[in-house]
Design a protein around this motif. Structure first.
Motif, PDB file in Angstrom:
ATOM      1  N   ALA A 106     -38.148 -24.277  10.119  1.00  0.00           N
ATOM      2  CA  ALA A 106     -36.886 -25.007  10.178  1.00  0.00           C
ATOM      3  C   ALA A 106     -35.690 -24.072  10.353  1.00  0.00           C
ATOM      4  O   ALA A 106     -35.707 -22.914   9.943  1.00  0.00           O
ATOM      5  N   VAL A 107     -34.643 -24.624  10.960  1.00  0.00           N
ATOM      6  CA  VAL A 107     -33.320 -24.000  10.960  1.00  0.00           C
ATOM      7  C   VAL A 107     -32.499 -24.673   9.868  1.00  0.00           C
ATOM      8  O   VAL A 107     -32.539 -25.899   9.720  1.00  0.00           O
ATOM      9  N   THR A 108     -31.773 -23.874   9.105  1.00  0.00           N
ATOM     10  CA  THR A 108     -30.997 -24.408   7.984  1.00  0.00           C
ATOM     11  C   THR A 108     -29.513 -24.133   8.187  1.00  0.00           C
ATOM     12  O   THR A 108     -29.122 -23.010   8.518  1.00  0.00           O
ATOM     13  N   VAL A 109     -28.707 -25.164   7.969  1.00  0.00           N
ATOM     14  CA  VAL A 109     -27.252 -25.042   7.953  1.00  0.00           C
ATOM     15  C   VAL A 109     -26.824 -25.028   6.486  1.00  0.00           C
ATOM     16  O   VAL A 109     -27.135 -25.957   5.737  1.00  0.00           O
ATOM     17  N   VAL A 110     -26.137 -23.977   6.059  1.00  0.00           N
ATOM     18  CA  VAL A 110     -25.708 -23.829   4.664  1.00  0.00           C
ATOM     19  C   VAL A 110     -24.215 -24.089   4.585  1.00  0.00           C
ATOM     20  O   VAL A 110     -23.422 -23.442   5.297  1.00  0.00           O
ATOM     21  N   LEU A 111     -23.815 -25.032   3.721  1.00  0.00           N
ATOM     22  CA  LEU A 111     -22.428 -25.466   3.643  1.00  0.00           C
ATOM     23  C   LEU A 111     -21.949 -25.490   2.193  1.00  0.00           C
ATOM     24  O   LEU A 111     -22.642 -26.023   1.330  1.00  0.00           O
ATOM     25  N   PRO A 112     -20.767 -24.958   1.904  1.00  0.00           N
ATOM     26  CA  PRO A 112     -20.162 -25.207   0.590  1.00  0.00           C
ATOM     27  C   PRO A 112     -19.780 -26.679   0.471  1.00  0.00           C
ATOM     28  O   PRO A 112     -19.392 -27.321   1.457  1.00  0.00           O
ATOM     29  N   GLN A 128     -23.743 -26.733  16.477  1.00  0.00           N
ATOM     30  CA  GLN A 128     -24.782 -26.853  17.511  1.00  0.00           C
ATOM     31  C   GLN A 128     -24.995 -25.512  18.214  1.00  0.00           C
ATOM     32  O   GLN A 128     -26.137 -25.105  18.472  1.00  0.00           O
ATOM     33  N   ASP A 129     -23.910 -24.820  18.556  1.00  0.00           N
ATOM     34  CA  ASP A 129     -24.040 -23.502  19.176  1.00  0.00           C
ATOM     35  C   ASP A 129     -24.700 -22.507  18.225  1.00  0.00           C
ATOM     36  O   ASP A 129     -25.513 -21.668  18.634  1.00  0.00           O
ATOM     37  N   ALA A 130     -24.333 -22.594  16.943  1.00  0.00           N
ATOM     38  CA  ALA A 130     -24.919 -21.673  15.958  1.00  0.00           C
ATOM     39  C   ALA A 130     -26.413 -21.930  15.797  1.00  0.00           C
ATOM     40  O   ALA A 130     -27.192 -20.982  15.590  1.00  0.00           O
ATOM     41  N   ILE A 131     -26.822 -23.190  15.878  1.00  0.00           N
ATOM     42  CA  ILE A 131     -28.254 -23.509  15.778  1.00  0.00           C
ATOM     43  C   ILE A 131     -29.033 -22.851  16.912  1.00  0.00           C
ATOM     44  O   ILE A 131     -30.123 -22.296  16.699  1.00  0.00           O
ATOM     45  N   ALA A 132     -28.467 -22.885  18.122  1.00  0.00           N
ATOM     46  CA  ALA A 132     -29.139 -22.247  19.259  1.00  0.00           C
ATOM     47  C   ALA A 132     -29.304 -20.750  19.030  1.00  0.00           C
ATOM     48  O   ALA A 132     -30.343 -20.160  19.371  1.00  0.00           O
ATOM     49  N   LEU A 133     -28.295 -20.104  18.447  1.00  0.00           N
ATOM     50  CA  LEU A 133     -28.417 -18.686  18.113  1.00  0.00           C
ATOM     51  C   LEU A 133     -29.448 -18.449  17.024  1.00  0.00           C
ATOM     52  O   LEU A 133     -30.237 -17.500  17.078  1.00  0.00           O
TER      53      LEU A 133
END
Length: 473
Positions: A106-112, A128-133
């Motif tokens: 999985a790809v994880t997005v970490v948010l405060p 979305q761009d960061a997920i591609a990276l």
């Protein structure tokens, strides 16, 4: 790759005292509109990441607030309750253990949980761009393009640009992290155009961040390896509590990201703020023609550029200029606008005095409902207790206090010693010191009682739980 989100919802709740408390920090506050900051964070990513892939890491004693606030917006998520705070590296690692067992790649997005983003669509586009990276193995952070010299934020200095970024979005290697600077350095950073505010927003493959934790924080990695197999065993809570107590308290920034060669930064102009002081709340709120932000119960004459918050009672103000007034049922803050950054220091002094207004809000959420302290003094305390339908307190006893209960709505089922009682409106009972007891609501309407405590010590730690359906024994 499946996309997950991890929302970090811990925090100390000190900078926005007295509205925020250590047990009720700012992510639970509706500071700018009808939704709390936590609710806004969830709703912001709702269309991108479904509820079954949303993880919220919070303290054990705050998990009931999280659950309640998710329910209030008709949302759900997976709540991970830390037995004690161990900073963001442990929180990120614990969430990664859960996610890896479900989706290893999985790809994880970490948010405060407690940040304000004025431009949510621009934010989602950057994610979305960061997920591609991240799918290509990078650790990605959003760097907020600063619009002023700010000494309350950490900074990220960019390095060389990436030539193979997957979109037209600018991406840079990270040269270095800088702690909160003095004002002259902050001005120099902003003027250079090479520094960004560190917002604590990250995107990465879960397997990659676990590899980086193993490389740079081996003791934490070993602890997570011990926790992971126990996550679905009967002894999960015992293992987590034992291992977590031994983990070092370190941020993911200091412990891992500053040392990693995989980290890149994407500049972000998304109207971001961490809402870390009352003057910022004033700045982002709708103001009247004199620059004031006033609660409905405030009566004002000719004040200017001031915020006056009331939790309900009438406040009258005359001729204030550049002031912050925050009134709660048990504490009052009066502060000059230019000194709101000192509220944290003030809270430190209250802590040293043992002042309980630092920790506990007037209304405290519990898994069975809530209680509100109405009055307290030497050897007495009066509470209003609300038990939701189907809820029940633990079977417990108190060593140092007695309790008197009066039902004001609903029907109470009470265990008192070896007796079981059913009480309706305007009926009462007495719980002597040392007597085991339990209060339950088997009805379909909320149960409300008034509780009068008397005794030499009335702290919440004078509870010996004998049985509890919520696993708190």
């Amino acid at each position: 790759m499946p996309i997950h989100a991890v929302i970090l919802a811990g925090g100390g709740g000190r900078r926005l005292w007295p509205l925020s408390r250590t047990l009720y920090p700012k992510q639970f506050l509706a500071l700018l509109g009808e939704h709390s900051l936590l609710q806004r964070t969830v709703l912001r990513i709702h269309d991108m990441i479904p509820a079954e892939r949303l993880w919220i890491v919070t303290a054990q004693e705050q998990s009931f607030y999280v659950q309640s606030q998710l329910g209030d917006i008709g949302h759900s998520g997976r709540i991970i309750a830390e037995p004690q705070g161990r900073n963001t590296a442990a929180a990120v690692g614990l969430a990664a253990c859960h996610i890896q067992q479900r989706d290893p790649e999985a790809v994880t997005v970490v948010l405060p949980a407690d940040h304000w983003i004025k431009k949510p669509q621009e934010f989602l586009s950057l994610i979305q761009d960061a997920i591609a990276l991240a799918e290509r193995g990078a650790l990605v952070t959003l760097g907020i393009i600063p619009d002023q010299a700010e000494t309350g934020y950490g900074y990220i200095c960019r390095g060389e640009p990436l030539t193979n970024a997957p979109s037209e979005q600018s991406v840079y290697a990270v040269s270095r992290f800088v702690e909160k600077p003095n004002i002259s350095d902050a001005r120099r950073y902003v003027d250079s155009g090479e520094y960004y505010w560190n917002a604590g927003i990250f995107v990465w493959r879960t397997s990659v961040i676990m590899d980086e934790i193993a490389a740079h924080l081996p003791a934490l990695s070993q602890g997570l390896e011990e926790i992971a197999p126990a996550l679905h065993r009967a002894d999960e809570k015992d293992t987590l509590k034992r291992v977590y107590a031994q983990l070092a308290s370190v941020s993911i920034d200091h412990g891992v990201l500053e040392k990693s060669s995989r980290l890149v930064v994407m500049p972000a102009a998304i109207g971001w703020s961490d809402l870390g002081k009352w003057s910022t709340i004033h700045q982002f709120s709708d103001q009247d023609e004199r620059g004031n932000v006033l609660s409905p119960s405030v009566l004002d004459i000719e004040s200017e550029n001031s915020l006056v918050y009331s939790s309900g009672r009438t406040i009258a103000t005359i001729g204030l200029k550049n002031m912050i007034v925050v009134d709660t049922p048990d504490a009052l803050l009066v502060c000059a606008q230019e000194r709101t950054s000192e509220v944290g220091s003030l809270v430190q002094q209250l802590l040293a005095r043992g002042d309980q207004t630092v920790h506990t809000p007037n209304m405290v959420r519990r898994p069975w409902g809530s209680y509100t302290v109405l009055e307290e003094g030497p050897q007495f305390k009066v509470k209003r207790i609300v038990v939701e339908p189907g809820g029940g307190l633990s079977l417990q006893r108190h060593r140092r206090r007695s309790e008197h209960w009066v039902v004001i709505s609903g029907v109470a089922t009470i265990i008192r010693g070896e007796e079981e009682l059913t009480l309706g409106v305007d009926q009462s009972t007495y719980i002597p010191q040392g007597t085991k007891h339990r209060l339950s609501n088997r009805g379909t309407q909320p149960l409300q009682i008034i509780e009068v405590q008397t005794g030499a010590y009335l702290g919440e730690d004078d509870i010996e739980r004998l049985e509890d359906v919520y696993g708190r024994v």
